[in-house]
Write an enzyme that holds these catalytic residues in place. Sequence first.
Site, PDB file in Angstrom:
ATOM      1  N   GLY A  22      46.492  94.521  72.195  1.00 19.99           N
ATOM      2  CA  GLY A  22      47.827  94.981  72.581  1.00 19.99           C
ATOM      3  C   GLY A  22      47.924  95.079  74.097  1.00 19.99           C
ATOM      4  O   GLY A  22      46.949  94.806  74.810  1.00 19.99           O
ATOM      5  N   SER A  62      45.179  89.426  63.241  1.00 20.55           N
ATOM      6  CA  SER A  62      46.114  88.679  62.397  1.00 20.55           C
ATOM      7  C   SER A  62      46.034  87.158  62.550  1.00 20.55           C
ATOM      8  O   SER A  62      46.971  86.465  62.171  1.00 20.55           O
ATOM      9  CB  SER A  62      47.544  89.139  62.688  1.00 20.55           C
ATOM     10  OG  SER A  62      47.852  88.868  64.038  1.00 20.55           O
ATOM     11  N   ASN A  77      37.760  95.667  61.149  1.00 16.62           N
ATOM     12  CA  ASN A  77      38.920  96.242  61.847  1.00 16.62           C
ATOM     13  C   ASN A  77      40.065  96.540  60.870  1.00 16.62           C
ATOM     14  O   ASN A  77      40.632  97.629  60.890  1.00 16.62           O
ATOM     15  CB  ASN A  77      39.387  95.263  62.927  1.00 16.62           C
ATOM     16  CG  ASN A  77      40.403  95.877  63.869  1.00 16.62           C
ATOM     17  OD1 ASN A  77      40.224  96.997  64.328  1.00 16.62           O
ATOM     18  ND2 ASN A  77      41.472  95.156  64.142  1.00 16.62           N
ATOM     19  N   TYR A 126      41.878  87.040  56.348  1.00 13.11           N
ATOM     20  CA  TYR A 126      42.992  87.847  56.871  1.00 13.11           C
ATOM     21  C   TYR A 126      43.853  88.359  55.714  1.00 13.11           C
ATOM     22  O   TYR A 126      44.080  89.572  55.581  1.00 13.11           O
ATOM     23  CB  TYR A 126      43.827  87.008  57.856  1.00 13.11           C
ATOM     24  CG  TYR A 126      45.153  87.662  58.162  1.00 13.11           C
ATOM     25  CD1 TYR A 126      45.202  88.903  58.796  1.00 13.11           C
ATOM     26  CD2 TYR A 126      46.361  87.052  57.783  1.00 13.11           C
ATOM     27  CE1 TYR A 126      46.424  89.518  59.046  1.00 13.11           C
ATOM     28  CE2 TYR A 126      47.576  87.658  58.038  1.00 13.11           C
ATOM     29  CZ  TYR A 126      47.602  88.899  58.664  1.00 13.11           C
ATOM     30  OH  TYR A 126      48.804  89.511  58.893  1.00 13.11           O
ATOM     31  N   HIS A 174      51.247  80.625  67.678  1.00 12.45           N
ATOM     32  CA  HIS A 174      52.482  80.570  66.895  1.00 12.45           C
ATOM     33  C   HIS A 174      53.442  79.484  67.383  1.00 12.45           C
ATOM     34  O   HIS A 174      53.527  79.197  68.569  1.00 12.45           O
ATOM     35  CB  HIS A 174      53.172  81.943  66.900  1.00 12.45           C
ATOM     36  CG  HIS A 174      52.374  82.960  66.149  1.00 12.45           C
ATOM     37  ND1 HIS A 174      51.689  83.962  66.765  1.00 12.45           N
ATOM     38  CD2 HIS A 174      52.118  83.069  64.834  1.00 12.45           C
ATOM     39  CE1 HIS A 174      51.042  84.673  65.847  1.00 12.45           C
ATOM     40  NE2 HIS A 174      51.292  84.151  64.663  1.00 12.45           N
ATOM     41  N   ARG A 266      46.989  71.555  59.420  1.00 13.44           N
ATOM     42  CA  ARG A 266      46.097  72.666  59.774  1.00 13.44           C
ATOM     43  C   ARG A 266      45.531  73.215  58.472  1.00 13.44           C
ATOM     44  O   ARG A 266      46.282  73.446  57.517  1.00 13.44           O
ATOM     45  CB  ARG A 266      46.892  73.729  60.525  1.00 13.44           C
ATOM     46  CG  ARG A 266      46.075  74.873  61.051  1.00 13.44           C
ATOM     47  CD  ARG A 266      46.899  75.781  61.953  1.00 13.44           C
ATOM     48  NE  ARG A 266      47.938  76.489  61.214  1.00 13.44           N
ATOM     49  CZ  ARG A 266      48.772  77.390  61.759  1.00 13.44           C
ATOM     50  NH1 ARG A 266      48.701  77.656  63.046  1.00 13.44           N
ATOM     51  NH2 ARG A 266      49.674  77.985  61.032  1.00 13.44           N
ATOM     52  N   ASP A 269      47.206  75.750  55.488  1.00 11.45           N
ATOM     53  CA  ASP A 269      48.660  75.910  55.589  1.00 11.45           C
ATOM     54  C   ASP A 269      49.344  75.494  54.281  1.00 11.45           C
ATOM     55  O   ASP A 269      49.316  74.327  53.921  1.00 11.45           O
ATOM     56  CB  ASP A 269      49.221  75.013  56.718  1.00 11.45           C
ATOM     57  CG  ASP A 269      49.456  75.755  58.013  1.00 11.45           C
ATOM     58  OD1 ASP A 269      49.529  77.000  57.982  1.00 11.45           O
ATOM     59  OD2 ASP A 269      49.582  75.084  59.053  1.00 11.45           O
TER      60      ASP A 269
HETATM   61  N1  UDP Z   1      52.582  74.803  63.642  1.00 16.49           N
HETATM   62  C1  UDP Z   1      52.537  73.541  64.227  1.00 16.49           C
HETATM   63  N2  UDP Z   1      51.975  73.437  65.470  1.00 16.49           N
HETATM   64  C2  UDP Z   1      51.481  74.506  66.172  1.00 16.49           C
HETATM   65  C3  UDP Z   1      51.551  75.790  65.560  1.00 16.49           C
HETATM   66  C4  UDP Z   1      52.108  75.901  64.293  1.00 16.49           C
HETATM   67  O1  UDP Z   1      52.967  72.542  63.653  1.00 16.49           O
HETATM   68  O2  UDP Z   1      50.978  74.324  67.283  1.00 16.49           O
HETATM   69  C5  UDP Z   1      53.182  74.948  62.308  1.00 16.49           C
HETATM   70  C6  UDP Z   1      52.216  75.527  61.293  1.00 16.49           C
HETATM   71  O3  UDP Z   1      51.515  74.481  60.649  1.00 16.49           O
HETATM   72  C7  UDP Z   1      53.156  76.267  60.347  1.00 16.49           C
HETATM   73  C8  UDP Z   1      54.334  76.668  61.231  1.00 16.49           C
HETATM   74  O4  UDP Z   1      54.235  75.868  62.399  1.00 16.49           O
HETATM   75  O5  UDP Z   1      53.641  75.395  59.367  1.00 16.49           O
HETATM   76  C9  UDP Z   1      54.293  78.135  61.630  1.00 16.49           C
HETATM   77  O6  UDP Z   1      53.007  78.408  62.139  1.00 16.49           O
HETATM   78  P1  UDP Z   1      52.642  79.769  62.866  1.00 16.49           P
HETATM   79  O7  UDP Z   1      51.232  79.649  63.344  1.00 16.49           O
HETATM   80  O8  UDP Z   1      53.695  80.088  63.877  1.00 16.49           O
HETATM   81  O9  UDP Z   1      52.758  80.862  61.728  1.00 16.49           O
HETATM   82  P2  UDP Z   1      52.027  80.959  60.289  1.00 16.49           P
HETATM   83  O10 UDP Z   1      52.920  80.217  59.337  1.00 16.49           O
HETATM   84  O11 UDP Z   1      50.674  80.374  60.419  1.00 16.49           O
HETATM   85  O12 UDP Z   1      52.033  82.432  60.026  1.00 16.49           O
END
Ligand code: UDP
Length: 306
Positions: A22, A62, A77, A126, A174, A266, A269
């Site tokens: 934080g 997270s 944690n 997580y 994100h 990724r 996902d």
């Molecule tokens: N994403 C992406 N490229 C990035 C980061 C995220 O294409 O550099 C995609 C990721 O695969 C997911 C969406 O964006 O489908 C949201 O990802 P984020 O990491 O923001 O949140 P999450 O869904 O993992 O909580």
Amino acid sequence: MTTLELLAAGYDVVVVDNLSRGHREAVEPARLRVLDLADTEGLIAVMREKPCDAVIHFAAYSAVGESMRVPEIYFQNNVAGSLSLLTAMRRAEVGKIVFSSTAAVYGMPVRMPIAESEPSVPVNPYGESKVMVEKMLDWFDQIHGMKSVCLRYFNAAGADPKARAGEDHNPETHLIPLLLRAVKTGQPVTIFGTDYPTADGTCVRDYIHVTDLARAHIAALESLFEGGTSKKYNVGTGAGLSVKQVLTAVEAVTGRNVPFETGPRREGDPPVLVADSARLRHELNWTPQHSSVEQIVETAWRWMNR
Ligand code: UDP
């Protein structure tokens, strides 16, 4: 953000943070107690400083990817830390808690939109750490009568419209801040996967503005103050946006092209994650008011340029 909304609603707030992830600047110095969740005695002392009616528990790691590499810090944690907090609450006789949970509890859900009744089968440490805390809360209610509301966040996004608070992760993982950063720096962002079974081949998520999320916390808290029972709620809009749709919105808001490249999926996902938020809407009379993609991107862009 929730602290700002609580203060605006007339609550007195003390913030506990160990500042490991934080930011000190995010909280007025007089409200901040720098303390680790593991410090049960320290937490009890904070809860006894003045009458404490309830706890809102956000403190956790997270990052899904990190949890797949070093699960031990997630269980330490997020789970052991929460147990220390619940122990402190018991000893200080604080019987109400609002807990930050996550859509990651659902793992790879099959039914869309996802209702709270879907099974909790997380696919990473997580999500598992959050399920474990949800279960501890069930037992603390059954045995000690501690009342809890678990808010299962979908994709928290956007920033305070007055740019007093926003996302600031290091490293940033994100989508929206990365798209905005790509606009600013010219360094391309990578789209993770374009071969998903979705309309445009990219992942679909349910983005919820942090102001709407903060208001869900206040509604949850007030339900407990009114004698409500323990509950679990999804917090999302119920509408999904693909990565490409978000990218298009970023171009519209900033008036600039987003440099991007496409990469592989990724790991971990799910193709689509969209909330069924009917329970929260009906039971707590909550409706998202700031979660259009334009508002989300505009406020995040303003925060980045603050
Ligand atoms: N994403 C992406 N490229 C990035 C980061 C995220 O294409 O550099 C995609 C990721 O695969 C997911 C969406 O964006 O489908 C949201 O990802 P984020 O990491 O923001 O949140 P999450 O869904 O993992 O909580």
